[in-house]
Design a protein around this motif. Structure first.
Motif, PDB file in Angstrom:
ATOM      1  N   ARG A  59      35.386  20.590  -6.586  1.00  0.00           N
ATOM      2  CA  ARG A  59      33.999  21.075  -6.633  1.00  0.00           C
ATOM      3  C   ARG A  59      33.011  19.937  -6.411  1.00  0.00           C
ATOM      4  NH1 ARG A  59      33.710  25.752 -11.255  1.00  0.00           N
ATOM      5  NH2 ARG A  59      35.288  27.072 -10.310  1.00  0.00           N
ATOM      6  N   TRP A  60      33.345  18.732  -6.905  1.00  0.00           N
ATOM      7  CA  TRP A  60      32.474  17.585  -6.704  1.00  0.00           C
ATOM      8  C   TRP A  60      32.380  17.244  -5.226  1.00  0.00           C
ATOM      9  CZ3 TRP A  60      28.633  14.972  -8.380  1.00  0.00           C
ATOM     10  CH2 TRP A  60      28.345  13.731  -7.843  1.00  0.00           C
ATOM     11  N   GLU A  61      33.497  17.261  -4.527  1.00  0.00           N
ATOM     12  CA  GLU A  61      33.505  16.971  -3.096  1.00  0.00           C
ATOM     13  C   GLU A  61      32.643  17.974  -2.339  1.00  0.00           C
ATOM     14  OE1 GLU A  61      34.961  14.580  -1.039  1.00  0.00           O
ATOM     15  OE2 GLU A  61      35.146  13.504  -2.933  1.00  0.00           O
ATOM     16  N   ALA A  62      32.778  19.249  -2.664  1.00  0.00           N
ATOM     17  CA  ALA A  62      31.977  20.283  -1.994  1.00  0.00           C
ATOM     18  C   ALA A  62      30.493  20.092  -2.292  1.00  0.00           C
ATOM     19  CB  ALA A  62      32.443  21.664  -2.438  1.00  0.00           C
ATOM     20  N   PHE A  63      30.167  19.788  -3.550  1.00  0.00           N
ATOM     21  CA  PHE A  63      28.778  19.594  -3.946  1.00  0.00           C
ATOM     22  C   PHE A  63      28.171  18.382  -3.248  1.00  0.00           C
ATOM     23  CE2 PHE A  63      25.740  17.619  -6.977  1.00  0.00           C
ATOM     24  CZ  PHE A  63      24.781  18.615  -6.996  1.00  0.00           C
ATOM     25  N   SER A  64      28.899  17.273  -3.229  1.00  0.00           N
ATOM     26  CA  SER A  64      28.352  16.063  -2.618  1.00  0.00           C
ATOM     27  C   SER A  64      28.209  16.210  -1.105  1.00  0.00           C
ATOM     28  CB  SER A  64      29.199  14.849  -2.968  1.00  0.00           C
ATOM     29  OG  SER A  64      30.491  14.976  -2.443  1.00  0.00           O
ATOM     30  N   SER A  65      29.136  16.882  -0.448  1.00  0.00           N
ATOM     31  CA  SER A  65      28.985  17.087   0.995  1.00  0.00           C
ATOM     32  C   SER A  65      27.827  18.031   1.299  1.00  0.00           C
ATOM     33  CB  SER A  65      30.278  17.603   1.610  1.00  0.00           C
ATOM     34  OG  SER A  65      30.590  18.878   1.126  1.00  0.00           O
ATOM     35  N   LYS A  66      27.613  19.028   0.426  1.00  0.00           N
ATOM     36  CA  LYS A  66      26.474  19.930   0.605  1.00  0.00           C
ATOM     37  C   LYS A  66      25.159  19.174   0.452  1.00  0.00           C
ATOM     38  CE  LYS A  66      24.834  22.758  -2.514  1.00  0.00           C
ATOM     39  NZ  LYS A  66      24.641  23.796  -3.519  1.00  0.00           N
ATOM     40  N   LEU A  67      25.073  18.320  -0.571  1.00  0.00           N
ATOM     41  CA  LEU A  67      23.860  17.524  -0.765  1.00  0.00           C
ATOM     42  C   LEU A  67      23.625  16.566   0.399  1.00  0.00           C
ATOM     43  CD1 LEU A  67      23.680  16.531  -4.529  1.00  0.00           C
ATOM     44  CD2 LEU A  67      22.240  18.103  -3.273  1.00  0.00           C
ATOM     45  N   ASN A  68      24.686  15.932   0.882  1.00  0.00           N
ATOM     46  CA  ASN A  68      24.555  15.022   2.015  1.00  0.00           C
ATOM     47  C   ASN A  68      24.044  15.740   3.253  1.00  0.00           C
ATOM     48  OD1 ASN A  68      25.300  12.657   0.755  1.00  0.00           O
ATOM     49  ND2 ASN A  68      27.469  12.970   1.176  1.00  0.00           N
ATOM     50  N   SER A  69      24.554  16.936   3.511  1.00  0.00           N
ATOM     51  CA  SER A  69      24.085  17.675   4.690  1.00  0.00           C
ATOM     52  C   SER A  69      22.632  18.121   4.520  1.00  0.00           C
ATOM     53  CB  SER A  69      24.990  18.869   4.976  1.00  0.00           C
ATOM     54  OG  SER A  69      24.925  19.813   3.937  1.00  0.00           O
ATOM     55  N   GLU A  70      22.254  18.532   3.300  1.00  0.00           N
ATOM     56  CA  GLU A  70      20.859  18.917   3.058  1.00  0.00           C
ATOM     57  C   GLU A  70      19.930  17.728   3.268  1.00  0.00           C
ATOM     58  OE1 GLU A  70      20.442  20.569  -0.836  1.00  0.00           O
ATOM     59  OE2 GLU A  70      21.608  22.351  -0.349  1.00  0.00           O
ATOM     60  N   TRP A  71      20.289  16.583   2.696  1.00  0.00           N
ATOM     61  CA  TRP A  71      19.436  15.404   2.814  1.00  0.00           C
ATOM     62  C   TRP A  71      19.379  14.884   4.238  1.00  0.00           C
ATOM     63  CZ3 TRP A  71      15.762  13.529  -0.156  1.00  0.00           C
ATOM     64  CH2 TRP A  71      15.725  13.938  -1.476  1.00  0.00           C
ATOM     65  N   SER A  72      20.473  14.946   4.966  1.00  0.00           N
ATOM     66  CA  SER A  72      20.427  14.488   6.356  1.00  0.00           C
ATOM     67  C   SER A  72      19.546  15.411   7.187  1.00  0.00           C
ATOM     68  CB  SER A  72      21.830  14.389   6.945  1.00  0.00           C
ATOM     69  OG  SER A  72      22.420  15.670   7.034  1.00  0.00           O
ATOM     70  N   GLY A  73      19.584  16.713   6.904  1.00  0.00           N
ATOM     71  CA  GLY A  73      18.696  17.642   7.589  1.00  0.00           C
ATOM     72  C   GLY A  73      17.239  17.373   7.288  1.00  0.00           C
ATOM     73  N   ILE A  74      16.942  17.045   6.044  1.00  0.00           N
ATOM     74  CA  ILE A  74      15.557  16.763   5.653  1.00  0.00           C
ATOM     75  C   ILE A  74      15.075  15.463   6.291  1.00  0.00           C
ATOM     76  CG2 ILE A  74      14.101  16.110   3.697  1.00  0.00           C
ATOM     77  CD1 ILE A  74      15.731  18.117   2.017  1.00  0.00           C
ATOM     78  N   THR A  75      15.921  14.439   6.276  1.00  0.00           N
ATOM     79  CA  THR A  75      15.489  13.161   6.839  1.00  0.00           C
ATOM     80  C   THR A  75      15.317  13.242   8.351  1.00  0.00           C
ATOM     81  OG1 THR A  75      17.784  12.407   6.927  1.00  0.00           O
ATOM     82  CG2 THR A  75      16.485  11.757   5.006  1.00  0.00           C
TER      83      THR A  75
END
Length: 87
Positions: free
Chosen positions: A65-81
C-alpha cells in the motif's frame, strides 16, 4: 510479519488496515491549525492523512500500500509541477 498479525490465533489480523488491539483505531485527532490549512488546500491533507492511516496500522507499514500511495503522490506532484512550469 505473521507474529505481528497473530497468525493462527483467534484475534488475528483479518485485514491489513485493521488494528489487532482494542482501541487501536485512530480517530480524527488533528490540531485546530489543521482545519484552515485543510480548507485552503481543498481538503487534500485530510484525504492523504486518511490514506496514511490505512497504510500505517499498529506501527507497521503495509509495503504494498505504501508503494501504491507513494507512486500516486509522485504522479500527482509531477503533473502539478509540469502544469505550473508551463504557465
Amino acid at each position: 510479519m505473521r507474529l505481528y498479525s497473530f497468525y493462527g490465533q483467534p484475534g488475528a489480523r483479518l485485514e491489513a488496515n485493521l488494528s489487532v488491539y482494542i482501541g487501536g483505531e485512530h480517530g480524527d485527532e488533528n490540531s485546530l491549525l489543521f482545519a484552515p490549512f485543510n480548507i485552503f488546500l481543498f481538503f487534500a491533507p485530510s484525504v492523504q492523512i486518511k490514506e496514511l492511516k490505512r497504510i500505517w496500522v499498529d506501527n507497521i507499514v503495509n509495503y504494498a500500500r505504501w508503494e501504491a500511495f507513494s507512486s500516486k503522490l509522485n504522479s500527482e506532484w509531477s503533473g502539478i509541477t509540469i502544469y505550473v512550469s508551463n504557465h
